[in-house]
Design a protein around this motif. Sequence first.
Motif, PDB file in Angstrom:
ATOM      1  N   HIS A  67      -6.431  -5.987   7.803  1.00  0.00           N
ATOM      2  CA  HIS A  67      -7.046  -4.683   7.571  1.00  0.00           C
ATOM      3  C   HIS A  67      -6.020  -3.585   7.336  1.00  0.00           C
ATOM      4  CE1 HIS A  67     -10.271  -7.059   9.371  1.00  0.00           C
ATOM      5  NE2 HIS A  67     -11.086  -6.262   8.681  1.00  0.00           N
ATOM      6  N   SER A  68      -4.847  -3.960   6.880  1.00  0.00           N
ATOM      7  CA  SER A  68      -3.774  -2.986   6.674  1.00  0.00           C
ATOM      8  C   SER A  68      -4.072  -1.998   5.540  1.00  0.00           C
ATOM      9  CB  SER A  68      -2.452  -3.693   6.413  1.00  0.00           C
ATOM     10  OG  SER A  68      -2.518  -4.476   5.233  1.00  0.00           O
ATOM     11  N   VAL A  69      -4.980  -2.347   4.665  1.00  0.00           N
ATOM     12  CA  VAL A  69      -5.279  -1.472   3.520  1.00  0.00           C
ATOM     13  C   VAL A  69      -6.584  -0.692   3.721  1.00  0.00           C
ATOM     14  CG1 VAL A  69      -3.958  -2.835   1.866  1.00  0.00           C
ATOM     15  CG2 VAL A  69      -6.375  -3.359   2.235  1.00  0.00           C
ATOM     16  N   ILE A  70      -6.974  -0.518   4.975  1.00  0.00           N
ATOM     17  CA  ILE A  70      -8.234   0.184   5.253  1.00  0.00           C
ATOM     18  C   ILE A  70      -8.235   1.611   4.695  1.00  0.00           C
ATOM     19  CG2 ILE A  70      -7.632   1.036   7.563  1.00  0.00           C
ATOM     20  CD1 ILE A  70     -10.780  -0.184   7.934  1.00  0.00           C
ATOM     21  N   TYR A  87      -3.138   1.401  -2.002  1.00  0.00           N
ATOM     22  CA  TYR A  87      -3.272  -0.024  -1.640  1.00  0.00           C
ATOM     23  C   TYR A  87      -1.888  -0.683  -1.586  1.00  0.00           C
ATOM     24  CZ  TYR A  87      -4.953  -4.854  -1.780  1.00  0.00           C
ATOM     25  OH  TYR A  87      -5.211  -6.175  -1.484  1.00  0.00           O
ATOM     26  N   LEU A  88      -1.113  -0.484  -2.639  1.00  0.00           N
ATOM     27  CA  LEU A  88       0.230  -1.080  -2.692  1.00  0.00           C
ATOM     28  C   LEU A  88       1.150  -0.499  -1.625  1.00  0.00           C
ATOM     29  CD1 LEU A  88       0.691  -1.225  -6.567  1.00  0.00           C
ATOM     30  CD2 LEU A  88       0.291  -3.164  -5.009  1.00  0.00           C
ATOM     31  N   MET A  89       1.061   0.794  -1.395  1.00  0.00           N
ATOM     32  CA  MET A  89       1.890   1.423  -0.366  1.00  0.00           C
ATOM     33  C   MET A  89       1.564   0.849   1.014  1.00  0.00           C
ATOM     34  SD  MET A  89       2.308   5.438   0.669  1.00  0.00           S
ATOM     35  CE  MET A  89       1.005   5.459   1.895  1.00  0.00           C
ATOM     36  N   LEU A  90       0.281   0.694   1.308  1.00  0.00           N
ATOM     37  CA  LEU A  90      -0.124   0.160   2.605  1.00  0.00           C
ATOM     38  C   LEU A  90       0.230  -1.319   2.759  1.00  0.00           C
ATOM     39  CD1 LEU A  90      -3.558   1.977   2.985  1.00  0.00           C
ATOM     40  CD2 LEU A  90      -1.410   2.497   4.174  1.00  0.00           C
TER      41      LEU A  90
END
Length: 134
Positions: A32-35, A87-90
């Motif tokens: 869930h890192s891209v929440i 998204y990519l940063m997260l």
Amino acid sequence: MPRLAELYFKTAVVFFIVGIAIGLNMAISHDHSVIGAHAHCNLLGWVSMAIFGGYHALNPKKAERRIALIQYYIYTAGLTVLVPALYLMLRGNAAMEPVVAVSSLIIFAGALLFAFIIFSPKEPAITPSAAPLR
């Protein structure tokens, strides 16, 4: 329904589908890192754009103004860049942070333009030079 309202609703549905896809990916992977990207896509994309569309459907004269279409393109461009960059940063790509920052400012500019549209009068004021002759 004004063309702009329909554009907003169609674009909102696209962001809704992308937001669901991100959510499904998180659920399947248990990551869930891209929440944050999921939340921004759903709230700024699906919800806000649907509200913008509803406003313009209820205020067709304002939807016909050039500023309203400019606001649509600015807001949509910012969000279209923000969601994948966030998204990519997260996911660990720190190089996306400036892209996220700039696209956030673009979205903010779009939000300010929407506020301007809401607070502007329904009908432009008639100036003395534009008043009909009697």
